[in-house]
Design a protein around this motif. Structure first.
Motif, PDB file in Angstrom:
ATOM      1  N   THR A  49       1.169  -1.364   0.029  1.00 52.70           N
ATOM      2  CA  THR A  49       0.314  -0.040   0.199  1.00 52.70           C
ATOM      3  C   THR A  49       0.887   1.250  -0.203  1.00 52.70           C
ATOM      4  OG1 THR A  49      -0.355  -0.247   2.326  1.00 52.70           O
ATOM      5  CG2 THR A  49      -1.765  -0.717   1.065  1.00 52.70           C
ATOM      6  N   GLN A  50       0.980   2.149  -1.556  1.00 57.06           N
ATOM      7  CA  GLN A  50       1.458   2.995  -1.054  1.00 57.06           C
ATOM      8  C   GLN A  50       3.208   2.792  -1.307  1.00 57.06           C
ATOM      9  OE1 GLN A  50      -1.845   5.043  -1.740  1.00 57.06           O
ATOM     10  NE2 GLN A  50       0.061   5.702  -1.522  1.00 57.06           N
ATOM     11  N   THR A  51       3.477   1.592  -1.903  1.00 55.82           N
ATOM     12  CA  THR A  51       4.610   0.942  -1.802  1.00 55.82           C
ATOM     13  C   THR A  51       5.422   0.647  -0.943  1.00 55.82           C
ATOM     14  OG1 THR A  51       6.404   2.876  -1.340  1.00 55.82           O
ATOM     15  CG2 THR A  51       5.122   2.840  -3.568  1.00 55.82           C
ATOM     16  N   PHE A  56       4.031   3.189   9.628  1.00 54.30           N
ATOM     17  CA  PHE A  56       4.590   2.800  11.116  1.00 54.30           C
ATOM     18  C   PHE A  56       4.332   4.169  12.001  1.00 54.30           C
ATOM     19  CE2 PHE A  56       6.000   2.795  15.289  1.00 54.30           C
ATOM     20  CZ  PHE A  56       6.213   1.794  15.907  1.00 54.30           C
ATOM     21  N   TYR A  57       3.420   4.957  12.501  1.00 59.65           N
ATOM     22  CA  TYR A  57       3.420   5.794  12.793  1.00 59.65           C
ATOM     23  C   TYR A  57       3.119   5.944  14.576  1.00 59.65           C
ATOM     24  CZ  TYR A  57       1.459   5.992   8.898  1.00 59.65           C
ATOM     25  OH  TYR A  57       0.328   5.580   6.872  1.00 59.65           O
ATOM     26  N   THR A  58       3.305   6.868  15.170  1.00 56.34           N
ATOM     27  CA  THR A  58       3.653   7.059  16.455  1.00 56.34           C
ATOM     28  C   THR A  58       3.338   8.442  16.742  1.00 56.34           C
ATOM     29  OG1 THR A  58       4.686   6.310  18.913  1.00 56.34           O
ATOM     30  CG2 THR A  58       6.430   7.212  17.561  1.00 56.34           C
ATOM     31  N   ALA A 176       0.680  14.024  -1.171  1.00 57.26           N
ATOM     32  CA  ALA A 176       0.611  13.982  -0.203  1.00 57.26           C
ATOM     33  C   ALA A 176       0.142  13.067   0.878  1.00 57.26           C
ATOM     34  CB  ALA A 176      -0.158  15.212   0.298  1.00 57.26           C
ATOM     35  N   HIS A 177       0.143  12.617   2.390  1.00 53.19           N
ATOM     36  CA  HIS A 177      -0.217  12.321   3.253  1.00 53.19           C
ATOM     37  C   HIS A 177      -0.639  12.765   4.289  1.00 53.19           C
ATOM     38  CE1 HIS A 177       1.870   8.326   1.494  1.00 53.19           C
ATOM     39  NE2 HIS A 177       2.620   9.872   0.448  1.00 53.19           N
ATOM     40  N   LEU A 178      -1.519  12.955   4.747  1.00 51.30           N
ATOM     41  CA  LEU A 178      -2.341  13.656   5.483  1.00 51.30           C
ATOM     42  C   LEU A 178      -2.591  12.525   6.443  1.00 51.30           C
ATOM     43  CD1 LEU A 178      -3.639  16.124   6.838  1.00 51.30           C
ATOM     44  CD2 LEU A 178      -6.017  14.986   5.480  1.00 51.30           C
ATOM     45  N   ALA A 189      -6.666   8.474  11.327  1.00 56.14           N
ATOM     46  CA  ALA A 189      -7.136   8.764  10.420  1.00 56.14           C
ATOM     47  C   ALA A 189      -6.620   8.378   8.872  1.00 56.14           C
ATOM     48  CB  ALA A 189      -8.291   9.440   9.625  1.00 56.14           C
ATOM     49  N   HIS A 190      -5.516   8.416   7.823  1.00 54.31           N
ATOM     50  CA  HIS A 190      -5.032   8.716   6.855  1.00 54.31           C
ATOM     51  C   HIS A 190      -5.590   8.638   5.767  1.00 54.31           C
ATOM     52  CE1 HIS A 190      -0.230   8.297   5.880  1.00 54.31           C
ATOM     53  NE2 HIS A 190      -1.461   8.347   4.602  1.00 54.31           N
ATOM     54  N   PHE A 191      -5.527  10.083   5.195  1.00 57.64           N
ATOM     55  CA  PHE A 191      -6.217  10.003   3.582  1.00 57.64           C
ATOM     56  C   PHE A 191      -5.060  10.893   2.805  1.00 57.64           C
ATOM     57  CE2 PHE A 191      -8.812  11.692   7.539  1.00 57.64           C
ATOM     58  CZ  PHE A 191      -9.808  10.890   6.468  1.00 57.64           C
ATOM     59  N   HIS A 192      -5.034  10.059   1.786  1.00 59.10           N
ATOM     60  CA  HIS A 192      -4.524  11.128   0.211  1.00 59.10           C
ATOM     61  C   HIS A 192      -5.730  11.938  -0.717  1.00 59.10           C
ATOM     62  CE1 HIS A 192      -2.368   6.742   1.600  1.00 59.10           C
ATOM     63  NE2 HIS A 192      -1.559   7.378   1.909  1.00 59.10           N
ATOM     64  N   PRO A 193      -4.550  12.496  -1.434  1.00 60.34           N
ATOM     65  CA  PRO A 193      -5.478  13.731  -2.045  1.00 60.34           C
ATOM     66  C   PRO A 193      -5.791  12.962  -3.484  1.00 60.34           C
ATOM     67  CG  PRO A 193      -2.953  13.680  -2.392  1.00 60.34           C
ATOM     68  CD  PRO A 193      -2.757  12.792  -1.110  1.00 60.34           C
TER      69      PRO A 193
HETATM   70 CU    CU Z   1       0.097   8.014   3.314  1.00 58.93          CU
END
Ligand code: CU
Length: 240
Positions: A49-51, A56-58, A176-178, A189-193
């Motif tokens: 997903t998206q390469t 991972f997020y913190t 962009a990655h939001l 939550a995570h979004f792309h344009p």
């Molecule tokens: Cu992203």
């Protein structure tokens, strides 16, 4: 959209497992974990997903200290995230992935676990909601009237020295990655344009379709790339 709000360690038979509940403060730290499937064994096959096979997020409980990493998986399904220095306090580790086997195949999951960083913790007050923010000389302006639980368009315009920016470079296949976190419970939550990617010509406008589940303040982290530099802008947005 991923399943759920990212606040649980298990969902639909899949689980984020880690023996690590504390990490040291103030220095690089390794967070090891595995994603187990319905049989209880580590999943080793993930769709890209998206390469990437896993994102991972913190974030700290006061919504500071955002990191977005791409951990490395060993053959046995053990992942290692190489975290930059963490401040003392309560953190949450989020994994976003799509299994490529089992009943959850093709489904987007976000699972998380808490981690405590020992030491004297001071809390940073959340900056007030704003329709603009600046990072590395780039001024981002937000337009949108976001409503909880409703698909709501959000437009972000990027300018520099007053001029529209049109040289955004694709980063992980998108301009962009939001990443958004809800004040209080750290829902994710995570979004792309929706903008089509056509070489290094992104901007000045990024068109997101957001769907944030709860009202209140959300801290937004917007990542975009120009030349070889990844920028991360932060802004607080109120969702009614
Ligand atoms: Cu992203």
């Amino acid at each position: 959209m991923p399943v759920g709000n990212g606040l649980t360690a298990q969902q639909g038979g899949y689980a984020l497992k880690s023996a690590i509940a504390t990490l040291p403060a103030g220095k690089r730290a390794l967070y090891r974990f595995a994603i187990t499937g319905p049989g209880g064994r580590p999943v080793t096959r993930f769709a890209l997903t998206q390469t990437m096979r896993l994102h991972f997020y913190t974030i700290r409980s006061d919504l500071t200290g955002f990191q977005h990493l791409h951990p490395v998986m060993a053959r046995d399904g053990t992942w290692t995230a190489d975290l930059a220095a963490l401040r003392p306090g309560h953190w949450r580790m989020y994994t976003q992935f799509t299994p490529d086997t089992g009943p959850g195949r093709g489904q987007d999951f976000v699972l998380s676990r808490p981690v405590t960083v020992p030491g004297t913790a001071s809390t940073t007050a959340l900056p007030a909601a704003s329709s603009s923010t600046t990072v590395d000389g780039y001024v981002l302006t937000l337009h949108g009237d976001l409503r909880a639980g409703l698909a709501s368009p959000l437009t972000v315009t990027v300018r520099r020295n007053g001029e529209p920016v049109t040289d955004l470079r694709p980063y992980l296949d998108t301009y962009a990655h939001l990443t958004a976190f809800h004040q209080g419970d750290q829902a994710f939550a995570h979004f792309h344009p929706r903008n089509k990617v056509t070489g290094d010509h992104g901007g000045p406008t990024l068109e997101f379709m957001t769907d944030l589940p709860t009202s209140g303040n959300w801290r937004l982290f917007l990542q975009f790339q120009t030349a070889d530099v990844l920028h991360t802008a932060a802004v607080t947005l109120y969702v009614g």
